[in-house]
Design a protein around this motif. Structure first.
Motif, short mmCIF file in Angstrom:
data_model
loop_
_atom_site.label_atom_id
_atom_site.label_comp_id
_atom_site.label_asym_id
_atom_site.label_seq_id
_atom_site.Cartn_x
_atom_site.Cartn_y
_atom_site.Cartn_z
N ARG A 101 -65.30 34.09 30.94
CA ARG A 101 -64.32 33.24 30.25
C ARG A 101 -64.53 33.24 28.74
O ARG A 101 -63.55 33.27 27.97
CB ARG A 101 -64.40 31.80 30.79
N VAL A 102 -65.78 33.22 28.29
CA VAL A 102 -66.06 33.27 26.85
C VAL A 102 -66.18 34.72 26.37
O VAL A 102 -65.77 35.04 25.25
CB VAL A 102 -67.35 32.49 26.53
N ALA A 103 -66.70 35.58 27.20
CA ALA A 103 -66.89 36.98 26.81
C ALA A 103 -65.57 37.65 26.47
O ALA A 103 -65.49 38.45 25.52
CB ALA A 103 -67.60 37.74 27.92
N HIS A 123 -70.92 38.90 42.16
CA HIS A 123 -69.63 39.58 42.04
C HIS A 123 -68.96 39.28 40.71
O HIS A 123 -68.17 40.09 40.22
CB HIS A 123 -68.71 39.25 43.22
N ALA A 124 -69.27 38.13 40.09
CA ALA A 124 -68.74 37.85 38.75
C ALA A 124 -69.34 38.81 37.72
O ALA A 124 -68.63 39.34 36.85
CB ALA A 124 -69.04 36.40 38.37
N ILE A 125 -70.65 39.05 37.83
CA ILE A 125 -71.32 39.97 36.91
C ILE A 125 -70.82 41.40 37.13
O ILE A 125 -70.61 42.16 36.17
CB ILE A 125 -72.84 39.89 37.10
N GLU A 126 -70.62 41.78 38.38
CA GLU A 126 -70.10 43.12 38.67
C GLU A 126 -68.73 43.32 38.03
O GLU A 126 -68.45 44.38 37.44
CB GLU A 126 -70.02 43.33 40.18
N TRP A 127 -67.88 42.31 38.13
CA TRP A 127 -66.54 42.42 37.53
C TRP A 127 -66.64 42.53 36.01
O TRP A 127 -65.97 43.37 35.39
CB TRP A 127 -65.67 41.23 37.93
N CYS A 128 -67.46 41.68 35.41
CA CYS A 128 -67.62 41.70 33.94
C CYS A 128 -68.14 43.04 33.46
O CYS A 128 -67.66 43.59 32.46
CB CYS A 128 -68.56 40.59 33.50
N SER A 129 -69.11 43.59 34.16
CA SER A 129 -69.70 44.87 33.75
C SER A 129 -68.69 46.00 33.85
O SER A 129 -68.59 46.84 32.95
CB SER A 129 -70.93 45.19 34.62
N ILE A 132 -65.23 44.50 31.39
CA ILE A 132 -65.46 44.20 29.97
C ILE A 132 -66.49 45.16 29.38
O ILE A 132 -66.24 45.80 28.36
CB ILE A 132 -65.93 42.74 29.79
N GLY A 133 -67.63 45.27 30.04
CA GLY A 133 -68.70 46.12 29.53
C GLY A 133 -68.30 47.57 29.43
O GLY A 133 -68.73 48.29 28.51
N ALA A 134 -67.47 48.05 30.36
CA ALA A 134 -67.04 49.45 30.33
C ALA A 134 -66.20 49.76 29.11
O ALA A 134 -66.21 50.89 28.60
CB ALA A 134 -66.25 49.76 31.61
N PRO A 137 -69.11 48.63 24.84
CA PRO A 137 -70.52 48.95 25.10
C PRO A 137 -71.51 47.96 24.50
O PRO A 137 -72.66 47.90 24.96
CB PRO A 137 -70.68 50.34 24.46
N ASN A 138 -71.10 47.18 23.50
CA ASN A 138 -72.00 46.20 22.92
C ASN A 138 -72.04 44.89 23.73
O ASN A 138 -72.73 43.95 23.35
CB ASN A 138 -71.62 45.89 21.47
N PHE A 139 -71.30 44.86 24.85
CA PHE A 139 -71.31 43.70 25.74
C PHE A 139 -72.08 44.09 27.01
O PHE A 139 -71.73 45.06 27.69
CB PHE A 139 -69.89 43.27 26.10
N ARG A 140 -73.11 43.29 27.31
CA ARG A 140 -73.97 43.58 28.46
C ARG A 140 -74.04 42.37 29.37
O ARG A 140 -74.06 41.22 28.91
CB ARG A 140 -75.37 43.96 27.95
N PHE A 141 -74.07 42.63 30.67
CA PHE A 141 -74.08 41.55 31.66
C PHE A 141 -75.20 41.78 32.67
O PHE A 141 -75.41 42.91 33.11
CB PHE A 141 -72.74 41.47 32.40
N GLU A 142 -75.90 40.70 33.03
CA GLU A 142 -77.00 40.81 33.98
C GLU A 142 -76.89 39.73 35.06
O GLU A 142 -76.58 38.57 34.76
CB GLU A 142 -78.35 40.68 33.27
N HIS A 143 -77.18 40.14 36.29
CA HIS A 143 -77.26 39.18 37.38
C HIS A 143 -78.68 38.67 37.47
O HIS A 143 -79.64 39.45 37.42
CB HIS A 143 -76.86 39.83 38.71
N VAL A 144 -78.84 37.35 37.60
CA VAL A 144 -80.15 36.73 37.78
C VAL A 144 -80.09 35.90 39.06
O VAL A 144 -79.22 35.05 39.22
CB VAL A 144 -80.55 35.87 36.56
#
Length: 293
Positions: A101-103, A123-129, A132-134, A137-144
């Motif tokens: 939402r902010v990214a 699945h939220a991180i997978e979608w963002c990566s 958005i990340g694709a 490239p300066n946007f990175r997402f990690e699942h914790v």
């Protein structure tokens, strides 16, 4: 349980869309049916031409909160830009980034800097990566895999001693949007400590929260707030005894005292939302900015 049938329904829907790991057959069936309905609505949006290239599917954004997903994200980004002085070259950490939402609006701002978002919903991180990340490239997402009774009840890590996936003094802004309201005291303490650790000197921690002072505490006792928060634990209040992390409010002075232990100070008066002065919904949260010494 949450205060009324509508809130209970919302809580169940949150569970259906945030966690893929289920133990009960009835829950799995309900979750599958609920997600199927959201997919149908997404399909109708595509047919009607209402789809936005950066708008995640409903089943991914349902657990984020109320309000227009893109509009709220733009408003938060505008506040970070105008009030925190965020610019194109800044490095931003987004704890509990959800489905971006902010990214999403930040991609128009952070053209030279970097962004790191992490969340407990895979699945939220997978979608963002992948979305958005694709493209950025300066946007990175990690699942914790942090354990959280509503969003990730089978997580392996504890929020009370979790270490942010970032180096010391590597960010200008740490955003905790919609996060403190789901953190118990020892977890909130750790997240402020970690925010201080990853911030550079002069960096700022931006958080939304339910903040309680004497006036709001009186409103709570009279039932004049958007959430009941009738379970008073002194420094914090919970909305539901059975589901305490559903919504948590904190005394402002308590957050300030915790922040001070980690060299974070309140650099401006909080921008107060509507939740503490009115029963009207949807209700906005309070905005808090803490600066790293």
């Amino acid at each position: 349980m949450p205060g009324n049938k509508s809130e209970l329904k919302s809580l169940r829907a949150t569970k259906y869309t945030s966690s893929l790991r289920r133990s009960g057959g009835i829950d799995r069936l309900r979750g599958s049916s609920y997600r199927a309905g959201l997919r149908l609505l997404d399909l109708l949006d595509r047919v009607r031409g209402r789809e936005h290239r950066f708008l995640p599917p409903r089943r991914y954004r349902r657990f984020i909160g109320n309000g227009d997903f893109l509009k709220v994200g733009r408003e938060i980004t505008a506040y970070m830009r105008d009030e925190l002085g965020m610019g194109p070259s800044h490095d931003v950490l987004d704890a509990g980034c959800g489905a971006g939402r902010v990214a999403i609006p930040l991609t128009d701002v952070l053209t030279e800097g970097s962004y790191l978002g992490f969340d407990i919903v895979p699945h939220a991180i997978e979608w963002c990566s992948s979305t958005i990340g694709a493209r950025h490239p300066n946007f990175r997402f990690e699942h914790v895999d942090i354990r959280q009774e509503i969003y990730n009840p089978e997580g392996r890590l504890s929020a009370s001693d979790f270490r942010f996936p970032a180096e010391d003094s590597s960010f200008d802004i740490a955003a905790l949007v919609g996060l403190i309201s789901h953190l118990m005291p020892e977890e909130m303490d750790n997240y402020l400590a970690e925010s201080a650790r990853v911030l550079r000197a002069g960096g700022r921690c931006f958080a939304t929260a339910y903040l309680v002072d004497d006036k709001v505490a009186e409103n709570i006792s009279r039932g004049n707030t958007a959430f009941s928060f009738t379970h008073d634990h002194g420094n914090y209040f919970v909305h539901s005894k059975e589901e305490p992390t559903y919504a948590i409010a904190y005394r402002l002075e308590h957050i300030q005292a915790v922040a001070a232990r980690y060299d974070l100070r309140m650099c401006q008066e909080p921008r107060l939302g509507t939740w503490g002065v009115s029963t009207h919904r949807p209700a906005s949260m309070d905005l808090l900015v803490l600066e790293r010494a």
